[in-house]
Design a protein around this motif. Structure first.
Motif, short mmCIF file in Angstrom:
data_model
loop_
_atom_site.label_atom_id
_atom_site.label_comp_id
_atom_site.label_asym_id
_atom_site.label_seq_id
_atom_site.Cartn_x
_atom_site.Cartn_y
_atom_site.Cartn_z
N UNK A 302 0.76 -1.06 0.14
CA UNK A 302 -0.15 -0.03 -0.02
C UNK A 302 0.95 1.14 -0.03
N UNK A 303 0.97 1.85 -1.01
CA UNK A 303 1.94 3.06 -1.29
C UNK A 303 1.22 4.05 -1.54
N UNK A 308 6.66 6.50 -0.38
CA UNK A 308 6.64 4.92 -0.47
C UNK A 308 6.45 4.48 -1.79
N UNK A 309 6.20 4.79 -2.85
CA UNK A 309 6.07 4.18 -4.00
C UNK A 309 7.40 4.15 -4.60
N UNK A 310 8.47 5.12 -4.30
CA UNK A 310 9.75 5.06 -4.51
C UNK A 310 10.62 4.18 -3.61
N UNK A 315 9.65 3.05 -7.75
CA UNK A 315 9.50 3.98 -8.84
C UNK A 315 10.33 5.25 -8.89
N UNK A 316 10.74 5.55 -10.23
CA UNK A 316 11.53 6.54 -10.42
C UNK A 316 11.30 7.83 -9.86
N UNK A 325 1.62 11.03 -9.91
CA UNK A 325 1.42 9.70 -9.45
C UNK A 325 0.28 8.77 -10.00
N UNK A 326 -0.60 9.70 -10.47
CA UNK A 326 -1.84 9.27 -11.38
C UNK A 326 -1.43 9.18 -12.80
#
Length: 412
Positions: A302-303, A308-310, A315-316, A325-326
């Motif tokens: 759950x990012x 948190x995505x990185x 994620x770059x 992000x979207x």
């Protein structure tokens, strides 16, 4: 033969109570070939209840009431049925004696008010209650009116022991069979327009279309003298409908999408992981709600934030800075990262704007991206859903599961 069910009790009209008795009774009656054509809940008002009983008995051969057989003044079912059927209530000393003995066994003195439960309608049969104090009643005639206690464990035992044998003797042979189709990926109006030319030719089976949270359901219900005739009729109608639906039809037995997808993963000995942003764990929750999902579901991320995505998915920062992000690019990077970190056969990623805030002219509220990564690479689907936050989030999980389902159905 038709039946109606009346649940009695003002507490059943509050937000915290659900009438589960009628669901049980409907299933048992259907098994006998009896169609339940109406249900209602009436509070503890004798006159209003009597009116409802009178109307139900004028329309249907079987009327079943649950609840309102207790000893207190607000238990009005006996009086209401007697009023509706123009019958006297007769006191049965033997019932009162049995009640006193029941209380004595647990070393309690029976209150005088409990004697109200010993009143039986003139001409009615007493239905013994071996799990409670309230006896039921069976009133025959041109039709049948049945009085059952409200507590589910009492009602079920009494219905199975006392009512089913009586009903089996009076109900003509009739088989009711259903087909429960589930469809994804089209609006309800488009579904109806597509299949109406088929089902409108028939009054039997009856067809009902239901829609909820991106999931469409078509219920076909056939009533015939035998099960074989009902099954043949259903096949005659369901076959052309299934052909029209094509790959939008995902279930023929009512199984939800997550169960169907889980079955496909199990057949292929494949696994899946998820990376979620706007759905906040709902997608993983749908997978794990199915017993045995540990066979194919490895886990998820759950990012919610870019950080948190990185950190968790790799994620770059450049992708997030350039596309946001979207976006398709971020969804694909999330899916690839989840697959790399878990080693799953497939990885699903979802990112979007669930609202009510956060939308822009280019990316309005309801914009979602779903990406799927596998050994062949990563692809993305893009949709915009209308509605409130919860609706958008649920529609997104439905879309993600369907993306995976379609990928699993492709030749390897």
């Amino acid at each position: 033969m038709n039946a109606e069910i009346i649940a009695v009790g003002s507490e059943m009209l509050t937000a915290g109570r659900v009438d589960t008795n009628s669901l049980y009774l409907t299933g048992e009656l259907n098994n006998l070939g009896v169609e339940v054509v109406a249900k209602c809940v009436i509070g503890d008002d004798r006159d209003r209840l009597a009116d409802a009983i009178r109307q139900a008995a004028s329309r249907s051969a079987i009327v079943i009431l649950s609840g309102g057989l207790g000893p207190t003044e607000d238990d009005v079912t006996r009086e209401a049925v007697a009023q509706a059927m123009d019958r006297k209530l007769v006191f049965h000393p033997e019932i009162a004696a049995a009640l006193e003995e029941r209380f004595a066994r647990i070393h309690r003195k029976m209150s005088e008010v409990n004697k109200r439960q010993a009143f039986v309608m003139e001409g009615a049969e007493v239905l013994p209650n071996d799990r409670g104090t309230a006896p039921g009643q069976w009133l025959g005639g041109a039709g049948v009116v049945v009085l059952l206690p409200g507590p589910p464990h009492e009602l079920k035992a009494m219905f199975e022991q006392q009512c089913l044998p009586r009903l089996a003797r009076m109900v003509p042979p009739l088989a009711i069979r259903t087909v429960f189709l589930r469809i994804v990926g089209m609006p309800e109006s488009d579904l109806d327009q597509l299949i109406a030319p088929v089902y409108k030719k028939y009054t039997n089976p009856a067809t009902t279309i239901l829609a909820a949270n991106g999931d469409l359901q078509v219920h076909l219900r056939a009533r015939c003298a035998t099960a074989a005739e009902a099954d043949a009729l259903l096949a005659e109608v369901a076959g052309p409908i299934e052909s029209l639906l094509g790959d939008r039809l995902y279930s023929r037995n009512g199984e939800p999408l997550e169960v169907v997808v889980g079955g496909l993963l199990r057949e292929k000995h494949a696994t899946v992981s998820v990376a979620e942003s706007c759905t906040g764990g709902l997608l993983g929750g749908r997978f794990t709600a199915t017993p045995g999902s540990s066979d194919y579901f490895l886990g998820g991320f759950i990012t919610y934030s870019n950080a948190m995505k990185q950190e968790l998915l790799g994620v770059s920062p450049a992708i997030l800075a350039e596309f946001g992000a979207v976006s398709q690019q971020t969804a694909e990077a999330m899916a690839a990262g989840a697959r790399q970190r878990t080693g799953s056969t497939y990885a699903l990623a979802v990112t979007g704007i669930a609202g009510p805030d956060g939308g822009t002219e280019k990316k309005p509220v309801g914009t979602v991206y779903v990406a799927i990564a596998d050994a062949g690479g990563t692809v993305t689907a893009h949709r915009r859903f209308l509605g409130d936050r919860q609706r958008i989030r649920i529609f997104t999980t439905q879309m993600a599961l369907d993306v995976l389902r379609r990928r699993l159905l492709r030749p390897s």
